[in-house]
Design a protein around this motif. Sequence first.
Motif, short mmCIF file in Angstrom:
data_model
loop_
_atom_site.label_atom_id
_atom_site.label_comp_id
_atom_site.label_asym_id
_atom_site.label_seq_id
_atom_site.Cartn_x
_atom_site.Cartn_y
_atom_site.Cartn_z
N ALA A 1 49.41 -33.29 -13.04
CA ALA A 1 48.27 -33.84 -13.74
C ALA A 1 47.48 -34.89 -12.98
CB ALA A 1 48.55 -34.39 -15.14
N LEU A 2 48.50 -35.65 -12.24
CA LEU A 2 48.09 -36.67 -11.22
C LEU A 2 47.08 -36.06 -10.08
CD1 LEU A 2 48.11 -39.57 -10.38
CD2 LEU A 2 50.02 -39.08 -8.80
N ALA A 3 47.37 -34.92 -9.77
CA ALA A 3 46.75 -34.30 -8.74
C ALA A 3 45.21 -33.99 -9.02
CB ALA A 3 47.38 -33.05 -8.07
N ILE A 4 45.24 -33.42 -10.35
CA ILE A 4 43.98 -32.96 -10.93
C ILE A 4 43.12 -34.11 -11.12
CG2 ILE A 4 43.05 -31.80 -13.07
CD1 ILE A 4 45.45 -29.97 -13.03
N PHE A 5 43.93 -35.26 -11.62
CA PHE A 5 43.29 -36.79 -11.88
C PHE A 5 42.71 -37.14 -10.77
CE2 PHE A 5 43.72 -41.35 -12.69
CZ PHE A 5 42.64 -41.24 -13.66
N ILE A 6 43.58 -37.27 -9.61
CA ILE A 6 43.00 -37.83 -8.38
C ILE A 6 41.75 -37.22 -7.75
CG2 ILE A 6 43.63 -38.37 -6.07
CD1 ILE A 6 46.36 -39.11 -6.99
N ALA A 7 41.65 -36.06 -7.66
CA ALA A 7 40.67 -35.10 -6.76
C ALA A 7 39.33 -35.66 -7.12
CB ALA A 7 40.89 -33.64 -6.94
N PRO A 8 38.70 -35.58 -8.22
CA PRO A 8 37.36 -36.06 -8.18
C PRO A 8 37.09 -37.48 -8.03
CG PRO A 8 38.30 -35.45 -10.46
CD PRO A 8 39.24 -35.13 -9.42
N ILE A 9 38.10 -38.14 -8.49
CA ILE A 9 38.02 -39.76 -8.21
C ILE A 9 38.07 -40.09 -6.49
CG2 ILE A 9 39.09 -41.97 -8.36
CD1 ILE A 9 40.20 -40.81 -11.13
N ARG B 1 34.54 -53.17 -4.99
CA ARG B 1 33.26 -54.11 -5.02
C ARG B 1 32.72 -53.91 -3.88
NH1 ARG B 1 33.18 -57.49 -9.64
NH2 ARG B 1 35.08 -57.59 -10.63
N ASN B 2 31.31 -54.17 -3.85
CA ASN B 2 30.84 -54.22 -2.56
C ASN B 2 30.76 -55.55 -2.11
OD1 ASN B 2 28.84 -56.15 -3.69
ND2 ASN B 2 27.13 -54.71 -3.74
N ALA B 3 30.52 -56.11 -0.70
CA ALA B 3 30.68 -57.48 0.11
C ALA B 3 29.98 -58.61 -0.87
CB ALA B 3 30.07 -57.40 1.44
N ASP B 4 29.13 -58.37 -1.74
CA ASP B 4 28.56 -59.31 -2.36
C ASP B 4 29.29 -59.44 -3.71
OD1 ASP B 4 26.44 -59.75 -0.50
OD2 ASP B 4 25.27 -58.14 -1.65
N GLY B 5 30.29 -58.79 -4.14
CA GLY B 5 31.14 -59.07 -5.40
C GLY B 5 30.45 -58.05 -6.47
N ARG B 6 29.60 -57.16 -6.25
CA ARG B 6 29.06 -56.22 -7.42
C ARG B 6 30.04 -55.09 -7.59
NH1 ARG B 6 24.89 -52.07 -6.71
NH2 ARG B 6 24.54 -51.51 -8.75
N GLN B 7 30.34 -54.94 -8.89
CA GLN B 7 31.43 -53.94 -9.03
C GLN B 7 30.69 -52.69 -8.91
OE1 GLN B 7 33.93 -54.39 -12.56
NE2 GLN B 7 33.52 -52.01 -12.86
N LEU B 8 31.46 -51.64 -7.94
CA LEU B 8 30.68 -50.29 -7.80
C LEU B 8 31.55 -49.27 -8.64
CD1 LEU B 8 30.33 -50.64 -3.89
CD2 LEU B 8 28.72 -50.99 -5.63
N MET B 9 32.81 -49.62 -8.81
CA MET B 9 33.70 -48.68 -9.76
C MET B 9 34.98 -49.36 -10.00
SD MET B 9 34.91 -44.94 -7.79
CE MET B 9 34.97 -43.38 -9.01
N SER B 10 35.60 -48.79 -11.37
CA SER B 10 36.63 -49.23 -11.68
C SER B 10 37.23 -48.05 -12.24
CB SER B 10 36.34 -50.06 -13.10
OG SER B 10 37.41 -50.84 -13.69
N ILE B 11 38.77 -48.17 -11.71
CA ILE B 11 39.46 -47.00 -12.03
C ILE B 11 40.69 -47.47 -12.84
CG2 ILE B 11 40.98 -45.03 -11.04
CD1 ILE B 11 39.23 -45.64 -8.22
N PRO B 12 40.69 -47.27 -13.99
CA PRO B 12 41.99 -47.33 -14.88
C PRO B 12 43.00 -46.47 -14.66
CG PRO B 12 40.23 -46.43 -16.21
CD PRO B 12 39.76 -46.65 -15.05
N LEU B 13 44.29 -46.71 -14.75
CA LEU B 13 45.26 -45.84 -14.13
C LEU B 13 46.40 -45.81 -15.62
CD1 LEU B 13 45.90 -46.63 -10.61
CD2 LEU B 13 44.71 -44.81 -11.47
#
Length: 98
Positions: free
Chosen positions: A64-72, A44-56
Amino acid sequence: MVKDSHSADGKNSFTEKIEVAGENLASTVKNLMQDANVRRIIIRNADGRQLMSIPLAVGIAGGALAIFIAPIISAVAVIGGAVAKLKVEVVRTGERRR
């Protein structure tokens, strides 16, 4: 700040809130993604607006984790470079650390 709750499968979960400087965001998220108890990371930014959510997902193998992590991590680095101060919410399962 920590908020406790229970998930549908009966496991305890809790949310931690962390303030992070933009230049440290990518390394912070990368470390959190490698923690087995983390189920979701919300940026979230400083105002609390969600910028990104990453489900794991549970049980991602090493390669597979390395392939998944790189673009994120690339997307997270862009956000970190554009914003000076961010809030990271970390949803974890298991018992809360004291």
